[in-house]
Write a protein that holds these residues in place. Sequence first.
Motif, PDB file in Angstrom:
ATOM      1  N   MET A  71       0.842  -1.200   0.000  1.00  0.00           N
ATOM      2  CA  MET A  71       0.000   0.000   0.000  1.00  0.00           C
ATOM      3  C   MET A  71       0.872   1.244   0.000  1.00  0.00           C
ATOM      4  O   MET A  71       0.662   2.183  -0.765  1.00  0.00           O
ATOM      5  CB  MET A  71      -0.911  -0.013   1.232  1.00  0.00           C
ATOM      6  CG  MET A  71      -1.773   1.213   1.438  1.00  0.00           C
ATOM      7  SD  MET A  71      -1.001   2.661   2.224  1.00  0.00           S
ATOM      8  CE  MET A  71      -0.351   2.011   3.739  1.00  0.00           C
ATOM      9  N   LEU A  72       1.914   1.243   0.828  1.00  0.00           N
ATOM     10  CA  LEU A  72       2.775   2.404   0.955  1.00  0.00           C
ATOM     11  C   LEU A  72       3.577   2.650  -0.318  1.00  0.00           C
ATOM     12  O   LEU A  72       3.662   3.781  -0.801  1.00  0.00           O
ATOM     13  CB  LEU A  72       3.712   2.228   2.150  1.00  0.00           C
ATOM     14  CG  LEU A  72       4.599   3.399   2.513  1.00  0.00           C
ATOM     15  CD1 LEU A  72       3.771   4.657   2.748  1.00  0.00           C
ATOM     16  CD2 LEU A  72       5.407   3.069   3.754  1.00  0.00           C
ATOM     17  N   THR A  75       1.249   3.977  -3.049  1.00  0.00           N
ATOM     18  CA  THR A  75       0.774   5.325  -2.733  1.00  0.00           C
ATOM     19  C   THR A  75       1.875   6.355  -2.933  1.00  0.00           C
ATOM     20  O   THR A  75       1.625   7.434  -3.482  1.00  0.00           O
ATOM     21  CB  THR A  75       0.239   5.383  -1.288  1.00  0.00           C
ATOM     22  OG1 THR A  75      -0.796   4.404  -1.145  1.00  0.00           O
ATOM     23  CG2 THR A  75      -0.310   6.753  -0.962  1.00  0.00           C
ATOM     24  N   ARG A  78       2.194   6.967  -6.608  1.00  0.00           N
ATOM     25  CA  ARG A  78       1.119   7.840  -7.092  1.00  0.00           C
ATOM     26  C   ARG A  78       1.370   9.290  -6.678  1.00  0.00           C
ATOM     27  O   ARG A  78       1.145  10.220  -7.458  1.00  0.00           O
ATOM     28  CB  ARG A  78      -0.241   7.375  -6.559  1.00  0.00           C
ATOM     29  CG  ARG A  78      -0.823   6.218  -7.328  1.00  0.00           C
ATOM     30  CD  ARG A  78      -2.302   6.002  -7.030  1.00  0.00           C
ATOM     31  NE  ARG A  78      -2.626   5.936  -5.622  1.00  0.00           N
ATOM     32  CZ  ARG A  78      -2.635   4.822  -4.886  1.00  0.00           C
ATOM     33  NH1 ARG A  78      -2.338   3.667  -5.431  1.00  0.00           N
ATOM     34  NH2 ARG A  78      -2.949   4.865  -3.619  1.00  0.00           N
ATOM     35  N   ALA A  79       1.843   9.488  -5.447  1.00  0.00           N
ATOM     36  CA  ALA A  79       2.132  10.852  -4.975  1.00  0.00           C
ATOM     37  C   ALA A  79       3.265  11.466  -5.794  1.00  0.00           C
ATOM     38  O   ALA A  79       3.188  12.634  -6.190  1.00  0.00           O
ATOM     39  CB  ALA A  79       2.505  10.832  -3.491  1.00  0.00           C
ATOM     40  N   MET A 126      -2.653  11.468   1.114  1.00  0.00           N
ATOM     41  CA  MET A 126      -2.738  10.308   0.221  1.00  0.00           C
ATOM     42  C   MET A 126      -2.374   9.018   0.958  1.00  0.00           C
ATOM     43  O   MET A 126      -3.055   7.999   0.813  1.00  0.00           O
ATOM     44  CB  MET A 126      -1.829  10.499  -0.996  1.00  0.00           C
ATOM     45  CG  MET A 126      -2.323  11.548  -1.971  1.00  0.00           C
ATOM     46  SD  MET A 126      -1.200  11.784  -3.372  1.00  0.00           S
ATOM     47  CE  MET A 126      -1.497  10.268  -4.287  1.00  0.00           C
ATOM     48  N   VAL A 127      -1.311   9.049   1.753  1.00  0.00           N
ATOM     49  CA  VAL A 127      -0.885   7.858   2.490  1.00  0.00           C
ATOM     50  C   VAL A 127      -1.926   7.494   3.545  1.00  0.00           C
ATOM     51  O   VAL A 127      -2.311   6.324   3.682  1.00  0.00           O
ATOM     52  CB  VAL A 127       0.508   8.066   3.125  1.00  0.00           C
ATOM     53  CG1 VAL A 127       0.854   6.938   4.083  1.00  0.00           C
ATOM     54  CG2 VAL A 127       1.569   8.198   2.036  1.00  0.00           C
ATOM     55  N   ASP A 129      -5.192   8.216   3.641  1.00  0.00           N
ATOM     56  CA  ASP A 129      -6.408   7.715   2.998  1.00  0.00           C
ATOM     57  C   ASP A 129      -6.223   6.297   2.445  1.00  0.00           C
ATOM     58  O   ASP A 129      -7.101   5.447   2.591  1.00  0.00           O
ATOM     59  CB  ASP A 129      -6.849   8.655   1.869  1.00  0.00           C
ATOM     60  CG  ASP A 129      -7.357   9.988   2.388  1.00  0.00           C
ATOM     61  OD1 ASP A 129      -7.610  10.128   3.605  1.00  0.00           O
ATOM     62  OD2 ASP A 129      -7.480  10.919   1.556  1.00  0.00           O
ATOM     63  N   ALA A 130      -5.074   6.046   1.826  1.00  0.00           N
ATOM     64  CA  ALA A 130      -4.814   4.710   1.274  1.00  0.00           C
ATOM     65  C   ALA A 130      -4.717   3.669   2.381  1.00  0.00           C
ATOM     66  O   ALA A 130      -5.203   2.547   2.230  1.00  0.00           O
ATOM     67  CB  ALA A 130      -3.541   4.718   0.439  1.00  0.00           C
ATOM     68  N   GLU A 133      -8.226   3.031   3.697  1.00  0.00           N
ATOM     69  CA  GLU A 133      -8.941   2.282   2.666  1.00  0.00           C
ATOM     70  C   GLU A 133      -8.481   0.820   2.617  1.00  0.00           C
ATOM     71  O   GLU A 133      -9.272  -0.081   2.340  1.00  0.00           O
ATOM     72  CB  GLU A 133      -8.731   2.932   1.305  1.00  0.00           C
ATOM     73  CG  GLU A 133      -9.556   2.311   0.189  1.00  0.00           C
ATOM     74  CD  GLU A 133      -9.338   3.044  -1.119  1.00  0.00           C
ATOM     75  OE1 GLU A 133      -9.082   2.352  -2.125  1.00  0.00           O
ATOM     76  OE2 GLU A 133      -9.428   4.284  -1.138  1.00  0.00           O
ATOM     77  N   ALA A 145       1.531   7.687   7.864  1.00  0.00           N
ATOM     78  CA  ALA A 145       1.582   8.952   7.118  1.00  0.00           C
ATOM     79  C   ALA A 145       2.561   9.929   7.767  1.00  0.00           C
ATOM     80  O   ALA A 145       3.330  10.598   7.075  1.00  0.00           O
ATOM     81  CB  ALA A 145       0.184   9.564   7.023  1.00  0.00           C
TER      82      ALA A 145
END
Length: 180
Positions: A71-72, A75, A78-79, A126-127, A129-130, A133, A145
């Motif tokens: 996930m990290l 993310t 994406r960031a 972003m981190v 929220d991901a 989620e 985060a």
Amino acid sequence: MSSTSEQMTGVRVRDLVRDVVAACAPGEVVIVEGLLRQSDAQVLARLRRRRGERDPLGFGLAEIVPLVAPMLWLTLERARERIAQNLVDGASRGTATLWQRMRRRPPVPEVIPPLIREQQRLVHTMVFDAAVEAGLSPDLARRIADGVVAGLVLADPDEPQDRSAEQAEEDGAEEPRERR
């Protein structure tokens, strides 16, 4: 012509993932160490592919325990892409064309450049929220985060990020024999 260390200002995504996972999810360090044996492009391809494929029975390790490392890593990538795109959008047309050409050839390894406070907040959001989620608790998501932003802020821009000896070792190549 610039050297590798001059080109790599910022924080390597792989280093940030390793540090944050070690601090927030130490049980996944072995997963990260396995991922670090591959190039950033290989890791991203593997993580993206697995994310889209589903187990025919509808369950697997990811459904039992949400994993921080994949996930990290996804993310942060994406960031990094979003920040790069924002730079392109804010640039003039001629500069944007040059930047887009540069983006087509991603640097190896992937690096997050030094960020302004607004960009740091974006990465934190972003981190967080991901992580939520993905099924992590809000407390753990906030710690992850916070760890990411701390790693970005505290990175020493003067410290060379070139770890070619470590990378060669990870890739299975021998270190030069001259080192003792």
